[in-house]
Design a protein around this motif. Sequence first.
Motif, mmCIF file in Angstrom:
data_model
loop_
_atom_site.group_PDB
_atom_site.id
_atom_site.type_symbol
_atom_site.label_atom_id
_atom_site.label_comp_id
_atom_site.label_asym_id
_atom_site.label_seq_id
_atom_site.Cartn_x
_atom_site.Cartn_y
_atom_site.Cartn_z
ATOM 1 N N GLU A 111 0.930 -1.098 -0.091
ATOM 2 C CA GLU A 111 -0.049 -0.002 0.031
ATOM 3 C C GLU A 111 0.997 1.210 -0.081
ATOM 4 O O GLU A 111 0.454 2.241 -0.735
ATOM 5 C CB GLU A 111 -0.916 -0.105 1.424
ATOM 6 C CG GLU A 111 -1.957 -1.117 1.144
ATOM 7 C CD GLU A 111 -1.657 -2.297 1.665
ATOM 8 O OE1 GLU A 111 -0.430 -2.574 2.134
ATOM 9 O OE2 GLU A 111 -2.466 -3.366 1.678
ATOM 10 N N SER A 145 -8.461 -6.426 -5.317
ATOM 11 C CA SER A 145 -8.895 -5.647 -4.227
ATOM 12 C C SER A 145 -7.714 -4.346 -4.032
ATOM 13 O O SER A 145 -8.698 -3.351 -3.705
ATOM 14 C CB SER A 145 -9.114 -6.279 -3.047
ATOM 15 O OG SER A 145 -8.208 -6.886 -2.736
ATOM 16 N N LYS A 146 -6.437 -4.512 -4.011
ATOM 17 C CA LYS A 146 -5.664 -3.568 -3.718
ATOM 18 C C LYS A 146 -5.545 -2.771 -4.731
ATOM 19 O O LYS A 146 -5.201 -1.467 -4.826
ATOM 20 C CB LYS A 146 -4.336 -4.222 -3.127
ATOM 21 C CG LYS A 146 -4.375 -4.550 -1.596
ATOM 22 C CD LYS A 146 -2.749 -4.975 -1.196
ATOM 23 C CE LYS A 146 -2.982 -5.480 0.353
ATOM 24 N NZ LYS A 146 -1.839 -6.039 0.755
ATOM 25 N N LYS A 206 -8.148 -0.234 -5.332
ATOM 26 C CA LYS A 206 -8.475 0.721 -4.158
ATOM 27 C C LYS A 206 -7.411 1.911 -4.514
ATOM 28 O O LYS A 206 -7.549 3.018 -3.789
ATOM 29 C CB LYS A 206 -8.160 0.403 -2.769
ATOM 30 C CG LYS A 206 -9.130 -0.574 -2.153
ATOM 31 C CD LYS A 206 -8.938 -1.165 -0.854
ATOM 32 C CE LYS A 206 -9.805 -1.859 -0.358
ATOM 33 N NZ LYS A 206 -9.323 -2.778 1.051
ATOM 34 N N THR A 207 -6.432 1.792 -5.441
ATOM 35 C CA THR A 207 -5.499 2.815 -5.650
ATOM 36 C C THR A 207 -6.050 3.527 -6.832
ATOM 37 O O THR A 207 -6.938 3.305 -7.620
ATOM 38 C CB THR A 207 -4.003 2.233 -5.911
ATOM 39 O OG1 THR A 207 -3.083 3.129 -6.271
ATOM 40 C CG2 THR A 207 -4.178 1.173 -7.197
#
Length: 192
Positions: free
Chosen positions: A110, A137-138, A141-142
């Motif tokens: 992250e 999912s990561k 989110k960015t």
Amino acid sequence: MNKIFSSLLTLVLIVACASQKVPTRVLSEPEWKDTPSLDNEKRVTISSINYFNSSLTPQLENYESLGSIKVGGIQLIEKYTSILKQRLDNKVLLLSTGELVNENQNGGIETLLKDFERIGVDAFHLSEKELKMLPLSKINKTKNKFVNSNIIDLKKQSPLTSNNIGNYMIKRVNGVKVGIMAVTTFKNIEAR
């Protein structure tokens, strides 16, 4: 006592300045030559950063005349890209060829993705390492945008896409549309 100290300090300063071993441009910005454009031309500069493999912390380098100095790292990339964008009046397309992460990632994925958001990379190549180590999912989110032109989602029988992964990207830079594709050599062990 003060006169002796100030005299010695002045002498040391004069000797240091006169020595040829004293660097004058250590870790400075690159040389710059601007070339004029013709009236019928539009300039677009494509710059890429590549294969950091999560090694975005400064490295300790040893110099004979200077000793040890930390060089590189995300701050240096951020500074150089800001200089480039400023000098080229934001007529820059900044790409990453992928390979951002590895198994030994320090500081978390992250943190790395946030650092690249700050730099303002326009598109990242979705390489094999990102696909294996970054859950969708990561990625979703960015604010970073990834491009994948040839990795197939076998369940959907179509190229892998998500909120932040596209098969291609078209960016307008200085009024010019620039198409971006990203092809990887990923070998899917599930494929027959």
